[in-house]
Design a protein around this motif. Sequence first.
Motif, PDB file in Angstrom:
ATOM      1  N   LEU A 194       0.757  -1.027  -0.155  1.00 36.16           N
ATOM      2  CA  LEU A 194       0.272   0.155  -0.158  1.00 36.16           C
ATOM      3  C   LEU A 194       0.929   1.527  -0.061  1.00 36.16           C
ATOM      4  O   LEU A 194       1.988   1.210   0.366  1.00 36.16           O
ATOM      5  CB  LEU A 194      -1.063  -0.005   1.231  1.00 36.16           C
ATOM      6  N   LEU A 195      -0.038   2.641  -0.289  1.00 35.52           N
ATOM      7  CA  LEU A 195       0.424   3.479  -0.053  1.00 35.52           C
ATOM      8  C   LEU A 195      -0.052   4.462   0.625  1.00 35.52           C
ATOM      9  O   LEU A 195      -0.727   3.853   1.817  1.00 35.52           O
ATOM     10  CB  LEU A 195       0.336   4.938  -2.006  1.00 35.52           C
TER      11      LEU A 195
ATOM     12  N   VAL B  47      -1.208   6.098   3.733  1.00 35.27           N
ATOM     13  CA  VAL B  47      -3.117   6.442   3.922  1.00 35.27           C
ATOM     14  C   VAL B  47      -3.551   7.389   4.333  1.00 35.27           C
ATOM     15  O   VAL B  47      -2.469   7.685   5.782  1.00 35.27           O
ATOM     16  CB  VAL B  47      -3.265   4.786   4.963  1.00 35.27           C
ATOM     17  N   LYS B  48      -4.709   7.401   4.066  1.00 37.29           N
ATOM     18  CA  LYS B  48      -4.958   9.331   5.345  1.00 37.29           C
ATOM     19  C   LYS B  48      -5.859   9.269   6.059  1.00 37.29           C
ATOM     20  O   LYS B  48      -6.532   8.326   5.908  1.00 37.29           O
ATOM     21  CB  LYS B  48      -5.751  10.275   4.050  1.00 37.29           C
TER      22      LYS B  48
ATOM     23  N   ASP C 277      -9.821   2.619  -4.500  1.00 39.90           N
ATOM     24  CA  ASP C 277      -8.323   2.729  -3.973  1.00 39.90           C
ATOM     25  C   ASP C 277      -8.382   3.557  -2.961  1.00 39.90           C
ATOM     26  O   ASP C 277      -8.416   5.049  -3.500  1.00 39.90           O
ATOM     27  CB  ASP C 277      -7.048   3.249  -5.266  1.00 39.90           C
TER      28      ASP C 277
ATOM     29  N   ASP D 238      -5.647   4.592  -0.945  1.00 34.36           N
ATOM     30  CA  ASP D 238      -4.851   5.845  -1.606  1.00 34.36           C
ATOM     31  C   ASP D 238      -4.744   7.227  -2.647  1.00 34.36           C
ATOM     32  O   ASP D 238      -3.862   7.637  -2.633  1.00 34.36           O
ATOM     33  CB  ASP D 238      -3.623   4.888  -1.026  1.00 34.36           C
ATOM     34  N   ASN D 239      -5.812   6.593  -3.175  1.00 34.00           N
ATOM     35  CA  ASN D 239      -5.912   7.419  -4.328  1.00 34.00           C
ATOM     36  C   ASN D 239      -7.530   7.741  -5.044  1.00 34.00           C
ATOM     37  O   ASN D 239      -7.445   7.139  -6.376  1.00 34.00           O
ATOM     38  CB  ASN D 239      -4.818   6.962  -5.689  1.00 34.00           C
TER      39      ASN D 239
ATOM     40  N   ARG E 107      -2.155  -2.413   5.805  1.00 34.34           N
ATOM     41  CA  ARG E 107      -1.057  -2.057   5.488  1.00 34.34           C
ATOM     42  C   ARG E 107       0.223  -1.954   6.447  1.00 34.34           C
ATOM     43  O   ARG E 107      -0.168  -1.720   7.544  1.00 34.34           O
ATOM     44  CB  ARG E 107      -0.732  -0.067   4.968  1.00 34.34           C
TER      45      ARG E 107
END
Length: 394
Positions: free
Chosen positions: A142-143, A145-146, A334, A336-337, A373
């Motif tokens: 994963l990228l 996380v917000k 997604d 992350d986006n 993640r």
Amino acid sequence: MITQSAAGDSRAAEAAKEMAWEQLHSGPWHSVVPIWRDAYAMACLYVAKIHYSSGEFNLALKALDMGLIMGGFTLRDDLNLCIGKVSSALRGEAFSDNGESRRNSQWRMDLNMAEVRVINCKLRLYECMNNFDAKYLKVLRLLPVKSLSCKTVGKKSSLSLEGFLQDHLISGFPVIISNSMTHWPAKDRWNDMNYLKKVAGFRTVPVEVGKNYLCSEWKQELITFSEFLERIQSNDCSNADMSYLAQHQLFEQIQELKQDIVIPDYCFVGGGEMRSINAWFGPPGTVTPLHHDPHHNILAQVVGRKYIRLYPASISEELYPHSETMLSNSSQVDLDNIDDKEFPKVLDLEFVDCILEEGEMLYIPPKWWHYVRSLTTSFSVSFWWSDAPNSPDS
């Protein structure tokens, strides 16, 4: 030197193994006729015997592991017995002067007994075949996380079984349980890569490679556990080549690691039935996209830390599940986006999240959507169980 007869036996064993392999991949996994799984396991035993007799212990162990991973359950005890012998040889345990003849004699005895079991069990059907359905094989990463949630999963220390039943199992709400894994041998052992390599280094395991199982470049590989550990320690993985040992029944395959864990008592509250125990092991950045599972789940964090976000089952449609049957338990979003034009409802949905610390367990109720993640190198164990047979939801 390999004799002409031995070479013929080797070709025949490999041909039988390939024939069974083709049948295992002739359609959806759940539709494979069970006897082909037994046939594949039997062929793996013969291939392993040939390699073992020639002193090719690594190849023998790989063949046996393939039999465990892809074969049926009829020969599981035989495979494990032979794995013990090969593992001893790989670890340098000495044989007597007549060790070679003793090895071959023992193999013949083990294989003859195995053949009898296959013949007697040809018409058996395996209810557990669905545990290996391809839709559950996931490698993820994963990228960033917000962290937008307004609520955090509650944490309780040494939660009583009654408290778990009343406040979480019945109500269906997540909880983090701390101080319930202190007696696990894994808590100390699995932080030591040398221990893992010693116990399982020669074994073959399935790993998933790529960003996550929803991406087109995602793939699976079969490598030794030592090779996998080297990838984790290299710290140079990009999204495209990050490896993850994800949702694999590692503890059924490698018995030594099974001794390091304990099934939580929470899994048996209310008379539930265990479904599967899976391993999740990978470097920082591995991700499981937003999805839900059909069973109760306790995720035990043995090594490292993970970020987890959860959405209740009641808002499933707002999470845009895939329409394809095989991916219907996964969201198209997604996290992350987020594409707010394509998925406008997601931005306003409430969720809960947490950072699961080493030594903590997270209870995830059935059908709750979750995204995971790894923040560090992480080794987790998930325990899936179903409701009691006579309960309304079973």
